[in-house]
Scaffold this motif. Structure first.
Motif, PDB file in Angstrom:
ATOM      1  N   MET A 239       7.116   3.230 -50.481  1.00  0.00           N
ATOM      2  CA  MET A 239       6.157   3.408 -51.572  1.00  0.00           C
ATOM      3  C   MET A 239       5.743   4.872 -51.723  1.00  0.00           C
ATOM      4  O   MET A 239       5.529   5.359 -52.834  1.00  0.00           O
ATOM      5  N   LYS A 240       5.630   5.605 -50.604  1.00  0.00           N
ATOM      6  CA  LYS A 240       5.333   7.035 -50.696  1.00  0.00           C
ATOM      7  C   LYS A 240       6.479   7.773 -51.372  1.00  0.00           C
ATOM      8  O   LYS A 240       6.262   8.689 -52.164  1.00  0.00           O
ATOM      9  N   GLY A 241       7.709   7.361 -51.067  1.00  0.00           N
ATOM     10  CA  GLY A 241       8.858   7.971 -51.712  1.00  0.00           C
ATOM     11  C   GLY A 241       8.891   7.695 -53.199  1.00  0.00           C
ATOM     12  O   GLY A 241       9.202   8.582 -54.009  1.00  0.00           O
ATOM     13  N   VAL A 242       8.559   6.460 -53.583  1.00  0.00           N
ATOM     14  CA  VAL A 242       8.550   6.084 -55.000  1.00  0.00           C
ATOM     15  C   VAL A 242       7.517   6.904 -55.763  1.00  0.00           C
ATOM     16  O   VAL A 242       7.741   7.304 -56.911  1.00  0.00           O
ATOM     17  N   ARG A 243       6.375   7.188 -55.133  1.00  0.00           N
ATOM     18  CA  ARG A 243       5.346   8.000 -55.791  1.00  0.00           C
ATOM     19  C   ARG A 243       5.873   9.401 -56.100  1.00  0.00           C
ATOM     20  O   ARG A 243       5.468  10.028 -57.077  1.00  0.00           O
ATOM     21  N   LEU A 244       6.773   9.901 -55.254  1.00  0.00           N
ATOM     22  CA  LEU A 244       7.274  11.263 -55.415  1.00  0.00           C
ATOM     23  C   LEU A 244       8.434  11.356 -56.398  1.00  0.00           C
ATOM     24  O   LEU A 244       8.545  12.326 -57.142  1.00  0.00           O
ATOM     25  N   ILE A 245       9.323  10.370 -56.422  1.00  0.00           N
ATOM     26  CA  ILE A 245      10.530  10.475 -57.247  1.00  0.00           C
ATOM     27  C   ILE A 245      10.628   9.401 -58.318  1.00  0.00           C
ATOM     28  O   ILE A 245      11.521   9.448 -59.164  1.00  0.00           O
ATOM     29  N   GLY A 246       9.713   8.421 -58.302  1.00  0.00           N
ATOM     30  CA  GLY A 246       9.725   7.382 -59.322  1.00  0.00           C
ATOM     31  C   GLY A 246      10.547   6.172 -58.918  1.00  0.00           C
ATOM     32  O   GLY A 246      11.453   6.276 -58.080  1.00  0.00           O
ATOM     33  N   PRO A 247      10.256   5.005 -59.515  1.00  0.00           N
ATOM     34  CA  PRO A 247      10.937   3.765 -59.125  1.00  0.00           C
ATOM     35  C   PRO A 247      12.412   3.729 -59.484  1.00  0.00           C
ATOM     36  O   PRO A 247      13.198   3.066 -58.822  1.00  0.00           O
ATOM     37  N   GLU A 248      12.811   4.451 -60.577  1.00  0.00           N
ATOM     38  CA  GLU A 248      14.212   4.404 -60.984  1.00  0.00           C
ATOM     39  C   GLU A 248      15.117   5.006 -59.921  1.00  0.00           C
ATOM     40  O   GLU A 248      16.167   4.445 -59.577  1.00  0.00           O
ATOM     41  N   LYS A 249      14.726   6.153 -59.374  1.00  0.00           N
ATOM     42  CA  LYS A 249      15.502   6.763 -58.300  1.00  0.00           C
ATOM     43  C   LYS A 249      15.265   6.033 -56.983  1.00  0.00           C
ATOM     44  O   LYS A 249      16.178   5.917 -56.166  1.00  0.00           O
ATOM     45  N   GLY A 250      14.039   5.566 -56.800  1.00  0.00           N
ATOM     46  CA  GLY A 250      13.697   4.896 -55.547  1.00  0.00           C
ATOM     47  C   GLY A 250      14.567   3.683 -55.286  1.00  0.00           C
ATOM     48  O   GLY A 250      15.006   3.452 -54.151  1.00  0.00           O
ATOM     49  N   ILE A 251      14.854   2.912 -56.336  1.00  0.00           N
ATOM     50  CA  ILE A 251      15.638   1.686 -56.152  1.00  0.00           C
ATOM     51  C   ILE A 251      17.072   2.007 -55.738  1.00  0.00           C
ATOM     52  O   ILE A 251      17.724   1.230 -55.037  1.00  0.00           O
ATOM     53  N   LEU A 252      17.559   3.190 -56.141  1.00  0.00           N
ATOM     54  CA  LEU A 252      18.903   3.593 -55.735  1.00  0.00           C
ATOM     55  C   LEU A 252      18.929   3.991 -54.263  1.00  0.00           C
ATOM     56  O   LEU A 252      19.817   3.581 -53.509  1.00  0.00           O
ATOM     57  N   TYR A 253      17.964   4.806 -53.848  1.00  0.00           N
ATOM     58  CA  TYR A 253      17.916   5.203 -52.440  1.00  0.00           C
ATOM     59  C   TYR A 253      17.565   4.013 -51.550  1.00  0.00           C
ATOM     60  O   TYR A 253      17.920   3.992 -50.367  1.00  0.00           O
ATOM     61  N   GLY A 254      16.876   3.020 -52.122  1.00  0.00           N
ATOM     62  CA  GLY A 254      16.582   1.803 -51.371  1.00  0.00           C
ATOM     63  C   GLY A 254      17.828   1.007 -51.042  1.00  0.00           C
ATOM     64  O   GLY A 254      17.779   0.067 -50.234  1.00  0.00           O
ATOM     65  N   PHE A 255      18.975   1.385 -51.648  1.00  0.00           N
ATOM     66  CA  PHE A 255      20.239   0.720 -51.324  1.00  0.00           C
ATOM     67  C   PHE A 255      20.650   0.997 -49.878  1.00  0.00           C
ATOM     68  O   PHE A 255      21.597   0.393 -49.364  1.00  0.00           O
ATOM     69  N   ALA A 256      19.921   1.901 -49.210  1.00  0.00           N
ATOM     70  CA  ALA A 256      20.138   2.117 -47.780  1.00  0.00           C
ATOM     71  C   ALA A 256      19.897   0.832 -46.993  1.00  0.00           C
ATOM     72  O   ALA A 256      20.426   0.671 -45.885  1.00  0.00           O
ATOM     73  N   GLU A 257      19.105  -0.096 -47.572  1.00  0.00           N
ATOM     74  CA  GLU A 257      18.820  -1.351 -46.876  1.00  0.00           C
ATOM     75  C   GLU A 257      20.078  -2.190 -46.640  1.00  0.00           C
ATOM     76  O   GLU A 257      20.412  -2.486 -45.482  1.00  0.00           O
ATOM     77  N   PRO A 258      20.822  -2.599 -47.686  1.00  0.00           N
ATOM     78  CA  PRO A 258      22.017  -3.402 -47.407  1.00  0.00           C
ATOM     79  C   PRO A 258      23.100  -2.623 -46.672  1.00  0.00           C
ATOM     80  O   PRO A 258      23.853  -3.208 -45.890  1.00  0.00           O
ATOM     81  N   VAL A 259      23.179  -1.299 -46.910  1.00  0.00           N
ATOM     82  CA  VAL A 259      24.182  -0.500 -46.201  1.00  0.00           C
ATOM     83  C   VAL A 259      23.878  -0.487 -44.704  1.00  0.00           C
ATOM     84  O   VAL A 259      24.771  -0.695 -43.870  1.00  0.00           O
ATOM     85  N   THR A 260      22.606  -0.260 -44.351  1.00  0.00           N
ATOM     86  CA  THR A 260      22.207  -0.267 -42.940  1.00  0.00           C
ATOM     87  C   THR A 260      22.446  -1.631 -42.317  1.00  0.00           C
ATOM     88  O   THR A 260      22.974  -1.737 -41.201  1.00  0.00           O
ATOM     89  N   ALA A 261      22.050  -2.679 -43.039  1.00  0.00           N
ATOM     90  CA  ALA A 261      22.234  -4.034 -42.524  1.00  0.00           C
ATOM     91  C   ALA A 261      23.711  -4.348 -42.316  1.00  0.00           C
ATOM     92  O   ALA A 261      24.095  -4.972 -41.313  1.00  0.00           O
ATOM     93  N   ALA A 262      24.564  -3.902 -43.248  1.00  0.00           N
ATOM     94  CA  ALA A 262      25.999  -4.161 -43.122  1.00  0.00           C
ATOM     95  C   ALA A 262      26.586  -3.433 -41.919  1.00  0.00           C
ATOM     96  O   ALA A 262      27.353  -4.014 -41.137  1.00  0.00           O
ATOM     97  N   ILE A 263      26.224  -2.160 -41.762  1.00  0.00           N
ATOM     98  CA  ILE A 263      26.755  -1.377 -40.638  1.00  0.00           C
ATOM     99  C   ILE A 263      26.328  -1.979 -39.302  1.00  0.00           C
ATOM    100  O   ILE A 263      27.141  -2.136 -38.379  1.00  0.00           O
ATOM    101  N   LEU A 264      25.063  -2.338 -39.189  1.00  0.00           N
ATOM    102  CA  LEU A 264      24.564  -2.905 -37.930  1.00  0.00           C
ATOM    103  C   LEU A 264      25.154  -4.286 -37.668  1.00  0.00           C
ATOM    104  O   LEU A 264      25.455  -4.631 -36.521  1.00  0.00           O
ATOM    105  N   SER A 265      25.317  -5.081 -38.730  1.00  0.00           N
ATOM    106  CA  SER A 265      25.897  -6.416 -38.550  1.00  0.00           C
ATOM    107  C   SER A 265      27.334  -6.326 -38.055  1.00  0.00           C
ATOM    108  O   SER A 265      27.775  -7.116 -37.215  1.00  0.00           O
TER     109      SER A 265
END
Length: 304
Positions: A239-265
């Motif tokens: 949420m702090k990141g979204v405040r700085l760059i906006g939700p449109e960019k935030g949702i793209l960088y939030g793609f780190a979630e499935p990438v991290t989950a895939a790598i760890l799995s």
């Protein structure tokens, strides 16, 4: 400006990575520790809610009780907290239990499609061309992930697919429901109430004390990990990141979630990851890019 954007991007990536690690820890708790999502989720929600509300009471004091002051805000808070946030958390972990952390996170990322559908219905408008293309990309990605190109054999169970889609719908609900609440109250405060309500609700529904499950040391560590890293740190960072760059960019960088989950799995649980899975991820990511870019163009046109 560059340092602000870089910091915002880093925080969004950190938040997404923490969610991905939390999902993988959830998979460990289910596969290795023998936990059940119906036992874990009430505890996770309750503890996270208590932590955030203590923080809220320290920072905002009596304002913390504000969302309960009117019938309208109470109704909005219940929809946001129970049907949105809490159901999302439950179906997210249930999908992990039925499949994997990687599958659950990528299915959850279908939420922009449901937000788009809600926007079109509410605005009585037809979807734009880029929106139609993004929907096709999302459906293609999910087809590749769930069938691996063979419609007669599902790569994940139908139950997991259904739960993942319901999770994405719940993400849509908690994004669009609390319009008025978000204007008057801080997000951590609302999230704290949502988690606490969810913890109480699911405790009454699932009665975790009847499972007879007692976690060992690693189980307790895993519970604390998904609460602190998956709820508190991930949420605050993103949420702090979204405040700085906006939700449109935030949702793209939030793609780190499935990438991290895939790598760890793949590395920790040796879950297979094929070119079908990679292609499915790519199509879902393309969907996010199209929606984000289209949203920025619409905002620019509206302010021009």
């Amino acid at each position: 400006m560059r340092s602000k954007n870089a910091r915002g991007a880093l925080l969004c990536v950190l938040g997404g990575a923490c969610w991905g690690m939390s999902g993988t820890m959830g998979q460990y708790l289910f596969d290795v520790q023998g936990m059940d999502s119906r036992w874990l989720v009430p505890i996770r929600l309750g503890l996270a809610g208590i932590i955030l509300l203590i923080y809220s009471m320290i920072r905002w004091k009596k304002q913390t009780l504000g969302p309960w002051s009117t019938k309208g805000s109470i109704r909005e808070l219940l929809i946001y907290g129970i049907m949105g946030v809490s159901f999302c958390q439950f179906f997210y972990f249930l999908t992990i239990q039925l499949s994997s952390a990687a599958a659950s996170t990528i299915l959850q990322d279908l939420s922009p499609i449901f937000i788009l559908a809600y926007s079109c219905l509410r605005g009585h408008r037809k979807p734009e061309v880029y929106e139609v293309v993004s929907i096709v990309c999302a459906l293609t990605g999910i087809f590749l992930l769930t069938t691996h190109g063979d419609i007669e054999h599902m790569a994940i169970s139908g139950q997991a697919l259904l739960c993942g889609i319901v999770c994405a719908v719940c993400v849509m609900i908690y994004n669009v429901a609390p319009e008025n609440l978000m204007k008057h109250y801080p997000v951590p405060m609302l999230q704290g109430w949502a988690f606490l309500m969810g913890g109480i609700f699911f405790t009454l529904v699932f009665r975790p004390w009847t499972f007879g499950y007692v976690p060992n040391g690693m189980g307790i560590f895993g519970i604390l990990f998904v609460v602190v890293v998956g709820n508190v740190i991930a949420f605050v960072s993103y949420m702090k990141g979204v405040r700085l760059i906006g939700p449109e960019k935030g949702i793209l960088y939030g793609f780190a979630e499935p990438v991290t989950a895939a790598i760890l799995s793949i590395t920790l649980f040796h879950n297979p990851f094929t070119w079908w899975d990679f292609s499915g991820f790519a199509f879902v990511f393309l969907m996010l890019v199209l929606i984000s870019a289209g949203g920025r163009r619409e905002k620019a046109a509206a302010t021009a």
